[in-house]
Design an enzyme around this catalytic site. Structure first.
Site, short mmCIF file in Angstrom:
data_model
loop_
_atom_site.label_atom_id
_atom_site.label_comp_id
_atom_site.label_asym_id
_atom_site.label_seq_id
_atom_site.Cartn_x
_atom_site.Cartn_y
_atom_site.Cartn_z
N HIS A 1 -8.68 0.27 8.67
CA HIS A 1 -10.07 -0.16 8.55
C HIS A 1 -10.96 0.56 9.57
O HIS A 1 -12.16 0.72 9.35
CB HIS A 1 -10.21 -1.67 8.76
CG HIS A 1 -9.63 -2.48 7.64
ND1 HIS A 1 -8.30 -2.83 7.59
CD2 HIS A 1 -10.21 -3.01 6.53
CE1 HIS A 1 -8.08 -3.56 6.50
NE2 HIS A 1 -9.23 -3.68 5.85
N ASP B 1 -7.10 2.56 -1.97
CA ASP B 1 -7.57 1.47 -1.12
C ASP B 1 -9.08 1.67 -0.94
O ASP B 1 -9.65 2.68 -1.38
CB ASP B 1 -6.83 1.49 0.22
CG ASP B 1 -6.82 0.13 0.91
OD1 ASP B 1 -7.57 -0.77 0.49
OD2 ASP B 1 -6.05 -0.03 1.88
N HIS C 1 0.88 -1.17 0.00
CA HIS C 1 0.00 0.00 0.00
C HIS C 1 0.91 1.22 0.00
O HIS C 1 1.56 1.49 1.02
CB HIS C 1 -0.89 0.03 1.24
CG HIS C 1 -1.70 -1.22 1.46
ND1 HIS C 1 -1.19 -2.35 2.08
CD2 HIS C 1 -3.00 -1.50 1.16
CE1 HIS C 1 -2.15 -3.27 2.16
NE2 HIS C 1 -3.26 -2.78 1.60
#
Length: 350
Positions: A190, A260, A178
């Site tokens: 998250h 993302d 990432h």
């Protein structure tokens, strides 16, 4: 002669709710014309079922070669689960092997990725969100952990390249992730927004290195992480400065840039705002994974078409897969599994 970039799809990738394409989803996708789709465990019950789902998804947008993505890493990030599919080792397992014998680890990692591709291609999945090039840092990011190959930037680059080679030889395109590096985050994106408070020289010597080493890849993904040395406010996904100075600049990545998942709690605001900020910052494609219809409608309402540059890069990457696969290659899955087990057993015994 027609222009292959005409009729470019939307600059977004969507998930769907379950193992079958619903009528309202098909109607929405046909109208929204997303770049592609992404599957999760909720979508994957059996090989025959997934193959039908991927066919149906492509049929509803009228593009039989559209991108269908998955996060099939191994370890705790497996969407294809036993007993229908094999239990795949986590990246850290290959890092352990690399600490003993880097050449064997690269061979094993390549074999494992080739086996992943052998699972994906028959069921219609042509893009895997791999390699995960984030470094392992203690105490480490709770979002990364065993998903990282190693704390050693050189080993991460070596094993990441081996993984890419294995996927491509099996007809699957990679997305490295990432950028510019998630391994130092102390919270999980998250659930909340990580803040990276470290000087750029340290990052250049470590976290950036694997991404620079694989900057030639056709596709990459951002991290929802604030890099305070560049932009103290906006996460990389939504920061023009981070994308321009770090991802396109320091790292040198010129390929297709995915966000993302914009459904993560690291990002704030409505889904239209999240989408607009990511695209305006420099992401080529916005990834929305939940399959929640109201959210997808917001994304599609403000999302633009994919740029001509990124669309041309996709067409080139897709056509380049033919050259990556061996001419007339017959893949011996049983032999590959036996060889992989031998490599991993040697390390366990050591």
């Amino acid at each position: 002669m027609s222009n292959p970039t005409e009729g470019r799809p939307g600059a977004y990738v969507f998930g769907c709710a379950g193992p079958e394409l619903l009528a309202d989803e098909a109607e929405f996708f046909a109208d929204a014309k997303p770049f592609g789709f992404i599957l999760f465990a909720r979508n994957c019950v059996s090989p025959d079922q997934v193959a039908k789902l991927t066919r149906d998804l492509r049929a509803c947008i009228g593009r039989p070669d559209a991108a269908v993505l998955i996060d099939e890493e191994g370890g705790r990030v497996q969407r294809l689960r036993p007993p229908q599919w094999r239990d795949t080792p986590a990246a850290a397992r290959f890092g352990e092997l690399a600490a003993v014998d880097a050449e064997k680890a690269a061979t094993a990692c390549r074999l494992n990725a080739r086996l992943i591709a052998d699972d994906l291609t028959p069921i219609g999945i042509n893009v895997d969100c791999l390699p995960c090039l984030d470094l392992f840092h203690a105490p480490g990011s709770p979002a990364i952990g065993s998903r990282s190959f190693s704390h050693d930037p050189e080993l991460v680059a070596l094993l990441g390249r081996a993984q890419v080679d294995g996927l491509r030889s099996g007809g699957v395109l990679p997305i490295m992730k990432h950028m510019p590096g998630h391994g130092r985050a102390l919270v999980d994106s998250h659930y909340e927004l990580p803040q990276l408070d470290i000087d750029l020289d340290s990052l250049r010597r470590s976290d950036f290195h694997p991404f620079r080493a694989l900057a030639d890849l056709p596709m990459g993904m951002t991290a929802h992480i604030v890099v305070k040395a560049i932009d103290p406010v906006w996460p990389a996904t939504q920061s023009p400065d981070v994308i321009r100075a770090l991802i396109r600049g320091e790292i040198g990545f010129s390929g297709i840039l995915f966000s993302d998942d914009i459904g993560m709690h690291a990002l704030s605001g409505g889904f239209a705002e999240r989408t607009e900020r990511a695209l305006q910052a420099g992401c080529d494609l916005v990834l929305h994974c939940s399959g929640t219809m109201d959210e997808m409608r917001e994304v599609a309402r403000v999302g633009s078409r994919i740029s001509e540059r990124a669309w041309t890069q996709w067409l080139s990457a897709r056509s380049g897969l033919a050259g990556a696969r061996g001419e007339g290659e017959v893949f011996d899955r049983a032999a590959a599994l036996a060889s992989l087990a031998e490599f991993l057993d040697e390390t366990a015994a050591g």
